[in-house]
Design a protein around this motif. Structure first.
Motif, PDB file in Angstrom:
ATOM      1  N   ASP A  50      26.723  60.855   9.527  1.00  0.00           N
ATOM      2  CA  ASP A  50      26.422  59.453   9.758  1.00  0.00           C
ATOM      3  C   ASP A  50      27.057  59.033  11.070  1.00  0.00           C
ATOM      4  OD1 ASP A  50      25.401  56.890   8.992  1.00  0.00           O
ATOM      5  OD2 ASP A  50      27.439  56.298   8.445  1.00  0.00           O
ATOM      6  N   PRO A  51      26.360  58.451  11.965  1.00  0.00           N
ATOM      7  CA  PRO A  51      25.033  57.846  11.915  1.00  0.00           C
ATOM      8  C   PRO A  51      23.893  58.786  12.333  1.00  0.00           C
ATOM      9  CG  PRO A  51      26.093  57.197  13.932  1.00  0.00           C
ATOM     10  CD  PRO A  51      27.056  58.079  13.183  1.00  0.00           C
ATOM     11  N   PHE A  52      24.147  60.067  12.404  1.00  0.00           N
ATOM     12  CA  PHE A  52      23.105  61.061  12.662  1.00  0.00           C
ATOM     13  C   PHE A  52      23.518  62.357  11.990  1.00  0.00           C
ATOM     14  CE2 PHE A  52      26.199  61.705  15.964  1.00  0.00           C
ATOM     15  CZ  PHE A  52      26.267  63.079  16.105  1.00  0.00           C
ATOM     16  N   LEU A  53      22.575  63.283  11.827  1.00  0.00           N
ATOM     17  CA  LEU A  53      22.881  64.595  11.277  1.00  0.00           C
ATOM     18  C   LEU A  53      23.090  65.574  12.422  1.00  0.00           C
ATOM     19  CD1 LEU A  53      20.304  64.823   8.363  1.00  0.00           C
ATOM     20  CD2 LEU A  53      22.727  64.243   8.232  1.00  0.00           C
ATOM     21  N   GLY A  54      24.167  66.318  12.340  1.00  0.00           N
ATOM     22  CA  GLY A  54      24.469  67.285  13.379  1.00  0.00           C
ATOM     23  C   GLY A  54      25.925  67.672  13.326  1.00  0.00           C
ATOM     24  N   CYS A  55      26.536  67.800  14.494  1.00  0.00           N
ATOM     25  CA  CYS A  55      27.939  68.170  14.531  1.00  0.00           C
ATOM     26  C   CYS A  55      28.635  67.519  15.709  1.00  0.00           C
ATOM     27  CB  CYS A  55      28.099  69.686  14.590  1.00  0.00           C
ATOM     28  SG  CYS A  55      27.579  70.438  16.130  1.00  0.00           S
ATOM     29  N   GLY A  56      29.932  67.562  15.644  1.00  0.00           N
ATOM     30  CA  GLY A  56      30.789  67.119  16.738  1.00  0.00           C
ATOM     31  C   GLY A  56      31.744  68.235  17.078  1.00  0.00           C
ATOM     32  N   ILE A  57      32.133  68.305  18.332  1.00  0.00           N
ATOM     33  CA  ILE A  57      33.104  69.304  18.769  1.00  0.00           C
ATOM     34  C   ILE A  57      34.162  68.591  19.598  1.00  0.00           C
ATOM     35  CG2 ILE A  57      33.508  71.473  19.971  1.00  0.00           C
ATOM     36  CD1 ILE A  57      30.472  71.996  19.780  1.00  0.00           C
ATOM     37  N   LEU A  58      35.387  68.608  19.123  1.00  0.00           N
ATOM     38  CA  LEU A  58      36.528  68.082  19.862  1.00  0.00           C
ATOM     39  C   LEU A  58      36.902  69.128  20.913  1.00  0.00           C
ATOM     40  CD1 LEU A  58      38.851  65.940  20.029  1.00  0.00           C
ATOM     41  CD2 LEU A  58      40.088  67.403  18.419  1.00  0.00           C
ATOM     42  N   THR A  59      36.928  68.731  22.184  1.00  0.00           N
ATOM     43  CA  THR A  59      37.152  69.690  23.268  1.00  0.00           C
ATOM     44  C   THR A  59      38.264  69.221  24.200  1.00  0.00           C
ATOM     45  OG1 THR A  59      35.474  68.663  24.660  1.00  0.00           O
ATOM     46  CG2 THR A  59      34.750  70.465  23.243  1.00  0.00           C
ATOM     47  N   PRO A  60      39.497  69.247  23.756  1.00  0.00           N
ATOM     48  CA  PRO A  60      40.572  68.793  24.638  1.00  0.00           C
ATOM     49  C   PRO A  60      40.657  69.670  25.888  1.00  0.00           C
ATOM     50  CG  PRO A  60      41.456  69.874  22.682  1.00  0.00           C
ATOM     51  CD  PRO A  60      39.980  69.757  22.486  1.00  0.00           C
ATOM     52  N   ASN A  61      40.936  69.033  27.003  1.00  0.00           N
ATOM     53  CA  ASN A  61      41.139  69.709  28.284  1.00  0.00           C
ATOM     54  C   ASN A  61      39.911  70.437  28.813  1.00  0.00           C
ATOM     55  OD1 ASN A  61      43.882  68.890  28.207  1.00  0.00           O
ATOM     56  ND2 ASN A  61      44.295  70.604  26.828  1.00  0.00           N
ATOM     57  N   MET A  62      38.713  70.014  28.421  1.00  0.00           N
ATOM     58  CA  MET A  62      37.498  70.643  28.935  1.00  0.00           C
ATOM     59  C   MET A  62      37.153  70.066  30.301  1.00  0.00           C
ATOM     60  SD  MET A  62      34.007  71.503  27.120  1.00  0.00           S
ATOM     61  CE  MET A  62      32.595  72.055  28.032  1.00  0.00           C
ATOM     62  N   ASP A  63      36.625  70.910  31.178  1.00  0.00           N
ATOM     63  CA  ASP A  63      36.143  70.473  32.480  1.00  0.00           C
ATOM     64  C   ASP A  63      35.010  69.475  32.264  1.00  0.00           C
ATOM     65  OD1 ASP A  63      35.460  70.182  35.145  1.00  0.00           O
ATOM     66  OD2 ASP A  63      34.502  72.144  35.296  1.00  0.00           O
TER      67      ASP A  63
END
Length: 132
Positions: A31-44
């Motif tokens: 919610d509010p969409f179907l999918g995924c999240g990726i936490l990416t600390p220190n990414m360019d």
């Protein structure tokens, strides 16, 4: 202490967590969409590097958004985002101070979320990325 998030949201697909870079965390989003999240600390923070990373995860053909989000309490204090929706690039969309919250909702709209979806967005709640 400020709360900040740097990472991706990807519609329609999940990623194999073993393919994520070390220190990155993936979570299912319902919610509010179907999918995924990726936490990416220190990414360019560049469109090219983000697209390359998502290609390695096998999801570069999906709608996606990369964003940096920071708040001290309540409203958004800093925001920057870019991504792909329906095969078209959008962004960067950026705001600092008073314009940050406007930029936040503009980016969520560009990503294709319903108006107001960001008001109660679980991935921005403290503890979401630590949960199993």
């Amino acid at each position: 202490m400020a709360y900040s998030f740097s990472g991706f949201f990807i519609k329609e697909k999940q990623v194999d967590p073993s393919l994520c870079h070390r220190g990155h965390v993936s979570r299912e989003i319902t919610d509010p969409f179907l999918g995924c999240g990726i936490l990416t600390p220190n990414m360019d923070v560049s469109f090219r590097e983000c697209a390359k990373y998502l290609n390695g995860l096998g999801v570069s053909d999906c709608d996606w958004i990369f964003l940096n989000y920071e708040t001290w309490a309540g409203s958004v204090d800093y925001f920057m985002a870019f991504g792909i929706r329906a095969g078209r690039k959008f962004g960067p969309i950026e705001g600092d101070g008073d314009s940050a919250e406007v930029a936040f909702f503009e980016a969520l709209d560009a990503f294709g979320l319903e108006e107001g979806a960001g008001y109660a967005f679980a991935p921005f709640e403290r503890g979401f990325w630590e949960s199993a």
